[in-house]
Write a protein that holds these residues in place. Structure first.
Motif, PDB file in Angstrom:
ATOM      1  N   LEU A 124     -10.238   0.385 -30.099  1.00  0.00           N
ATOM      2  CA  LEU A 124      -8.918   0.309 -31.170  1.00  0.00           C
ATOM      3  C   LEU A 124      -8.755   1.554 -30.719  1.00  0.00           C
ATOM      4  N   ASN A 125      -9.489   2.624 -30.713  1.00  0.00           N
ATOM      5  CA  ASN A 125      -8.597   3.877 -30.660  1.00  0.00           C
ATOM      6  C   ASN A 125      -7.813   4.383 -29.076  1.00  0.00           C
ATOM      7  N   THR A 126      -8.405   3.828 -28.679  1.00  0.00           N
ATOM      8  CA  THR A 126      -7.577   4.014 -27.234  1.00  0.00           C
ATOM      9  C   THR A 126      -6.970   3.223 -26.903  1.00  0.00           C
ATOM     10  N   PHE A 127      -6.418   2.239 -27.487  1.00  0.00           N
ATOM     11  CA  PHE A 127      -5.498   1.369 -27.332  1.00  0.00           C
ATOM     12  C   PHE A 127      -4.720   1.198 -28.310  1.00  0.00           C
ATOM     13  N   SER A 128      -3.047   0.963 -28.342  1.00  0.00           N
ATOM     14  CA  SER A 128      -2.453   0.391 -29.622  1.00  0.00           C
ATOM     15  C   SER A 128      -2.900  -1.049 -29.435  1.00  0.00           C
ATOM     16  N   LEU A 129      -2.445  -2.329 -30.907  1.00  0.00           N
ATOM     17  CA  LEU A 129      -3.234  -3.525 -30.916  1.00  0.00           C
ATOM     18  C   LEU A 129      -2.825  -4.347 -30.089  1.00  0.00           C
ATOM     19  N   GLU A 130      -1.455  -4.089 -29.854  1.00  0.00           N
ATOM     20  CA  GLU A 130      -0.600  -4.661 -28.754  1.00  0.00           C
ATOM     21  C   GLU A 130      -1.647  -4.425 -27.404  1.00  0.00           C
ATOM     22  N   GLN A 131      -1.580  -3.169 -27.000  1.00  0.00           N
ATOM     23  CA  GLN A 131      -1.877  -2.524 -26.002  1.00  0.00           C
ATOM     24  C   GLN A 131      -3.773  -3.155 -25.610  1.00  0.00           C
ATOM     25  N   LEU A 132      -4.404  -3.349 -26.452  1.00  0.00           N
ATOM     26  CA  LEU A 132      -5.479  -3.436 -26.435  1.00  0.00           C
ATOM     27  C   LEU A 132      -5.867  -5.939 -26.422  1.00  0.00           C
ATOM     28  N   VAL A 133      -4.876  -6.050 -27.206  1.00  0.00           N
ATOM     29  CA  VAL A 133      -4.680  -7.780 -26.552  1.00  0.00           C
ATOM     30  C   VAL A 133      -4.506  -7.987 -25.611  1.00  0.00           C
ATOM     31  N   GLU A 134      -2.853  -7.555 -24.993  1.00  0.00           N
ATOM     32  CA  GLU A 134      -2.649  -7.592 -23.889  1.00  0.00           C
ATOM     33  C   GLU A 134      -3.758  -7.567 -22.645  1.00  0.00           C
ATOM     34  N   ALA A 135      -4.410  -6.201 -22.984  1.00  0.00           N
ATOM     35  CA  ALA A 135      -5.686  -5.764 -21.988  1.00  0.00           C
ATOM     36  C   ALA A 135      -6.865  -6.901 -21.699  1.00  0.00           C
ATOM     37  N   ILE A 136      -6.465  -7.607 -22.573  1.00  0.00           N
ATOM     38  CA  ILE A 136      -8.066  -8.505 -23.269  1.00  0.00           C
ATOM     39  C   ILE A 136      -7.972 -10.290 -22.516  1.00  0.00           C
ATOM     40  N   ILE A 137      -5.948 -10.379 -22.834  1.00  0.00           N
ATOM     41  CA  ILE A 137      -5.634 -12.084 -22.270  1.00  0.00           C
ATOM     42  C   ILE A 137      -5.290 -11.332 -21.174  1.00  0.00           C
ATOM     43  N   SER A 138      -4.230 -10.710 -20.702  1.00  0.00           N
ATOM     44  CA  SER A 138      -4.489 -10.795 -19.051  1.00  0.00           C
ATOM     45  C   SER A 138      -5.388 -10.213 -18.498  1.00  0.00           C
ATOM     46  N   GLU A 139      -7.098 -10.538 -18.518  1.00  0.00           N
ATOM     47  CA  GLU A 139      -7.990 -10.016 -17.630  1.00  0.00           C
ATOM     48  C   GLU A 139      -7.972  -8.643 -17.268  1.00  0.00           C
ATOM     49  N   ASN A 140      -7.865  -7.527 -17.572  1.00  0.00           N
ATOM     50  CA  ASN A 140      -7.608  -6.305 -17.289  1.00  0.00           C
ATOM     51  C   ASN A 140      -8.689  -5.229 -17.449  1.00  0.00           C
TER      52      ASN A 140
END
Length: 223
Positions: free
Chosen positions: A109-125
Motif C-alpha cells: 500500500l505504500n508502493t502503490f496507490s489503491l487504484e494502482q495496486l488493485v489494477e496490478a493484481i487484477i491484470s496479473e501484473n
C-alpha cells in the motif's frame, strides 16, 4: 473493534521499518502504524542514526480521520491506520492471503496507490508487484491467485476507479513500465506519467514504446 479514530496528529515516529503516527483523541494518545507515504514529513527531526526518529507532522493542529484495523496478539495490541476505508479494507484482504503479513501489506500500500495496486493484481501484473520491497515473483503470483477474482468484484461494489491509462496497448504499457522501473522511477510516478501522457494526441497517433518512454522521462524530469 475500532473502526476509525478522529483526532490531532501530534507526532510521526520512524521505527525502521515501521512508521507510527501518534494521534491524540480526547486527551488519549494512540499509536497507529501507517504507510510512510501517507502523511508528509517536515525537515525538522529529533533523533539520530538508524534508530527511532520523531517528526512533528505538517498538519499538526488539524483533526484527521484515521480508518483502523486492530490486531490483537497475546502480549499486545497493534492499530494499523489508513486515510480511507477502502485502503483499510484492501489491507484486510491482503493480510488474508497465505504468507502475507501486516508489514508486507503495508509495503504494498505504500508502493502503490489503491487504484494502482488493485489494477496490478487484477491484470496479473507480477512485474509491477515485485517492485515492492519484500515481494518476490512467487509472492506476487500467490497474491494474484488468491485475490484477483474477489478484487475484481470488490472494485465494482466499492466504486474503485481503474487507473486512467486510456486504452494504451498492454504490450507498449509493459515496455514503458519496465524501462522506467529499471531507470529507478517509482511505480506511482510511472502510472501518473502514463495517465498524463494519454492526453497527448501525438502519442496516440504514433504509439511506439520508444516515443512513450522518451515522453515519460521528459514529463517526469519536469514534475
Amino acid at each position: 473493534m475500532i473502526s476509525y479514530l478522529k483526532g490531532d496528529p501530534v507526532a510521526i515516529i520512524r521505527r525502521p521499518p515501521r512508521t507510527v503516527l501518534i494521534l491524540e483523541v480526547q486527551g488519549i494518545g494512540y499509536e497507529v502504524q501507517i504507510p510512510p507515504r501517507w502523511l508528509p514529513v517536515p525537515s525538522s527531526t529529533q533523533g539520530d542514526g538508524e534508530g527511532e526518529k520523531c517528526f512533528a507532522p505538517t498538519n499538526e493542529g488539524t483533526l484527521i480521520q484515521v480508518f483502523t484495523h486492530q490486531q490483537i496478539r497475546e502480549d499486545h495490541m497493534i492499530l494499523y491506520g489508513f486515510p480511507t476505508a477502502a485502503e483499510r479494507d484492501l489491507f484486510r484482504q491482503l493480510i488474508a492471503v497465505t504468507g502475507i503479513g501486516a508489514q508486507l501489506a503495508i509495503a504494498l500500500l505504500n508502493t502503490f496507490s489503491l487504484e494502482q495496486l488493485v489494477e496490478a493484481i487484477i491484470s496479473e501484473n507480477t512485474k509491477v508487484l515485485i517492485q515492492t520491497p519484500g515481494v518476490g515473483k512467487k509472492t506476487a503470483e500467490r497474491i494474484i491467485l488468491e485475490l484477483k477474482t474477489q478484487l475484481g468484484q470488490w472494485r465494482k461494489t466499492a466504486a474503485i476507479p481503474a487507473p486512467a491509462v486510456g486504452g494504451l496497448d498492454p504490450t507498449i504499457q509493459e515496455d514503458v513500465e519496465l524501462t522506467l522501473l529499471a531507470l529507478g522511477y517509482e511505480p506511482a510516478e510511472i502510472w501518473e506519467a502514463i495517465s498524463h501522457l494519454h492526453q497527448d494526441p501525438r502519442l496516440q497517433q504514433n504509439p511506439t514504446p520508444e516515443d512513450w518512454i522518451k515522453a515519460a522521462i521528459s514529463w517526469l524530469s519536469q514534475s
